[in-house]
Design a protein around this motif. Structure first.
Motif, PDB file in Angstrom:
ATOM      1  N   LEU A  92      -0.562  93.540 -17.603  1.00 25.98           N
ATOM      2  CA  LEU A  92      -0.586  94.706 -16.719  1.00 25.98           C
ATOM      3  C   LEU A  92       0.280  95.801 -17.334  1.00 25.98           C
ATOM      4  O   LEU A  92       1.455  95.573 -17.613  1.00 25.98           O
ATOM      5  N   VAL A 133      -5.440  96.906 -16.942  1.00 23.32           N
ATOM      6  CA  VAL A 133      -5.456  95.455 -16.768  1.00 23.32           C
ATOM      7  C   VAL A 133      -6.248  94.818 -17.899  1.00 23.32           C
ATOM      8  O   VAL A 133      -7.417  95.170 -18.130  1.00 23.32           O
ATOM      9  N   VAL A 139      -3.095  97.089  -8.045  1.00 24.30           N
ATOM     10  CA  VAL A 139      -3.344  95.662  -8.273  1.00 24.30           C
ATOM     11  C   VAL A 139      -2.675  94.884  -7.148  1.00 24.30           C
ATOM     12  O   VAL A 139      -1.479  95.061  -6.884  1.00 24.30           O
ATOM     13  N   GLY A 153      -1.807  91.151  -5.991  1.00 28.40           N
ATOM     14  CA  GLY A 153      -1.709  89.749  -6.400  1.00 28.40           C
ATOM     15  C   GLY A 153      -1.857  88.849  -5.197  1.00 28.40           C
ATOM     16  O   GLY A 153      -0.892  88.615  -4.467  1.00 28.40           O
ATOM     17  N   ASP A 169      -3.033  85.683  -5.506  1.00 27.49           N
ATOM     18  CA  ASP A 169      -3.414  84.505  -6.287  1.00 27.49           C
ATOM     19  C   ASP A 169      -2.483  83.313  -6.082  1.00 27.49           C
ATOM     20  O   ASP A 169      -2.320  82.472  -6.963  1.00 27.49           O
ATOM     21  N   SER A 172       1.061  82.312  -8.813  1.00 33.10           N
ATOM     22  CA  SER A 172       0.486  83.632  -9.067  1.00 33.10           C
ATOM     23  C   SER A 172       0.704  84.125 -10.493  1.00 33.10           C
ATOM     24  O   SER A 172       1.842  84.269 -10.953  1.00 33.10           O
ATOM     25  N   THR A 223      -0.333  87.158 -11.321  1.00 34.28           N
ATOM     26  CA  THR A 223       0.065  88.547 -11.097  1.00 34.28           C
ATOM     27  C   THR A 223       1.577  88.651 -10.929  1.00 34.28           C
ATOM     28  O   THR A 223       2.223  89.543 -11.498  1.00 34.28           O
ATOM     29  N   VAL A 247       1.736  97.645  -8.207  1.00 32.12           N
ATOM     30  CA  VAL A 247       1.394  96.229  -8.043  1.00 32.12           C
ATOM     31  C   VAL A 247       2.069  95.709  -6.786  1.00 32.12           C
ATOM     32  O   VAL A 247       3.270  95.936  -6.570  1.00 32.12           O
TER      33      VAL A 247
END
Length: 358
Positions: free
Chosen positions: A110, A119, A132, A134, A136, A140, A142, A264
């Motif tokens: 990133l 990205v 972005v 995250g 996840d 993660s 991210t 982010v």
């Protein structure tokens, strides 16, 4: 976010919809969100039929039935328990026309500036995005790329969980069966005519733990339950050690001083988690709506601050109760198991509802 004018892109490491994972709850603050999304009927159609809990001793004797507590939204929608894979499938289906989906890929870098985020992907070409998010999970990518390594934010709680479907009818179609020995639990959970098994146990932190290493997971599980002979544990353990569809992870707590860095932002378990014990699915749904609502109001930096201020209060409240939930679910000693069972006898009993879903 799509309804607020964004065009989201969802990136998923797996090459398609995943099938593993234990049932999760959609309740509390998540209920008005799924009502607004129009997916309540779809969730009900795939919901589990578990409405009670019974404890099982080593000889297979069942305790009296304990009703599962339930809650309702202001509109009267009752909380829903649904297999994790079905929840993901339904949410993806309702967003299919409003978002782009990229499967079998993950982000690797990133680079952000005042105007956006560049990205890089493991497989596909690099792309530029305004923001972005995250979302996840506990591990993660991210978070690692934007905030730092897991060791700075993730604390193992000394508990692991393994689940797998058995592909056969449950003994008790409306009841979750729980069998405890000190520091260990084996649970059988009915899911729409089939049953799944879960192993939840206390175990030392594994320094080189890898949540994608199935061989390692099998070794840990086999060692943790070695010598267990009560109820159906030996047979269930043997079956779990032979399947490839084994969900396995360490129960951990995620804590960060801030959930955003520039353009982010983190959401769900990536931002704040007490995995397994923290209402992660419901909090993620509620948090997503809060984030989308604040972003619709304008400047992303102000939106991130408002989202975190509001949603951190919710996650903190759930995190404080995680220790008690763990103590009740996996007592460390035989005396603890007896005390838990005695306390459970004071809870209301109930008969399974054989005509309506949860």
């Amino acid at each position: 976010m799509a309804r607020a004018g964004f065009r989201p892109t969802v990136v998923e490491r797996a090459d398609g919809q995943r099938s593993s994972g234990s049932p999760v709850d959609v309740r509390g603050l998540a209920l008005p969100v799924v009502e607004q999304m129009g997916v309540v009927d779809d969730l009900r159609a795939t919901a589990t039929h578990a409405t009670g809990i019974r404890f099982v001793d080593s000889a297979g004797r069942l305790s009296r039935r304990i009703s599962m507590p339930t809650s309702r939204s202001a509109a009267g929608t009752r909380e829903i328990e649904v297999p994790r894979a079905d929840l993901a499938r339904i949410l993806c289906a309702v967003a299919r026309d409003d978002a782009d989906f990229i499967y079998d890929d993950t982000i690797t870098r990133l680079d952000q500036d005042r105007g956006g985020v560049d990205v890089c992907f493991e497989r596909g070409p690099a792309r530029r995005f305004d923001l972005v998010v995250g979302a996840d999970g506990l591990h993660s990518t991210t978070r690692r790329l934007a905030f730092g390594p897991d060791r700075d934010f993730v604390r193992h709680l000394g508990i692991y969980v393994a689940t797998t479907p058995l592909g056969e009818p449950p003994e008790q179609p409306h009841d979750v069966l729980l069998h405890n020995t000190p520091g260990r639990l084996v649970a059988m959970h009915p899911v729409r005519g089939e049953v799944g098994v879960a192993f939840i146990f206390r175990y030392r932190a594994v320094a080189d733990f890898d949540h994608r290493d199935l061989a390692q997971h099998r070794r840990i599980l086999a060692e943790a339950y070695a010598g267990e002979h009560g109820w159906q544990v030996p047979e269930l353990l043997t079956r779990a050690l032979q399947v490839d569809d084994l969900y396995f992870d360490a129960v951990s707590k995620v804590t960060l001083p801030s959930w955003s860095a520039g353009r982010v932002v983190l959401l769900g378990d990536a931002a704040a988690s007490v995995s397994l014990f923290g209402d992660g699915s419901s909090l993620a749904i509620a948090g997503a709506r809060t984030l989308a609502t604040t972003l619709a109001e304008g400047d992303h930096l102000a939106a991130f601050r408002r989202y975190e201020a509001e949603h951190r209060r919710r996650t903190a409240a759930r995190g404080r109760g995680a220790g008690l939930v763990a103590a009740m679910l996996i007592p460390k000693t035989r005396a603890g198991i007896l005390a838990r069972n005695a306390a459970a006898r004071l809870l209301p009993t109930g008969r399974p509802n054989r005509t309506a879903g949860p």
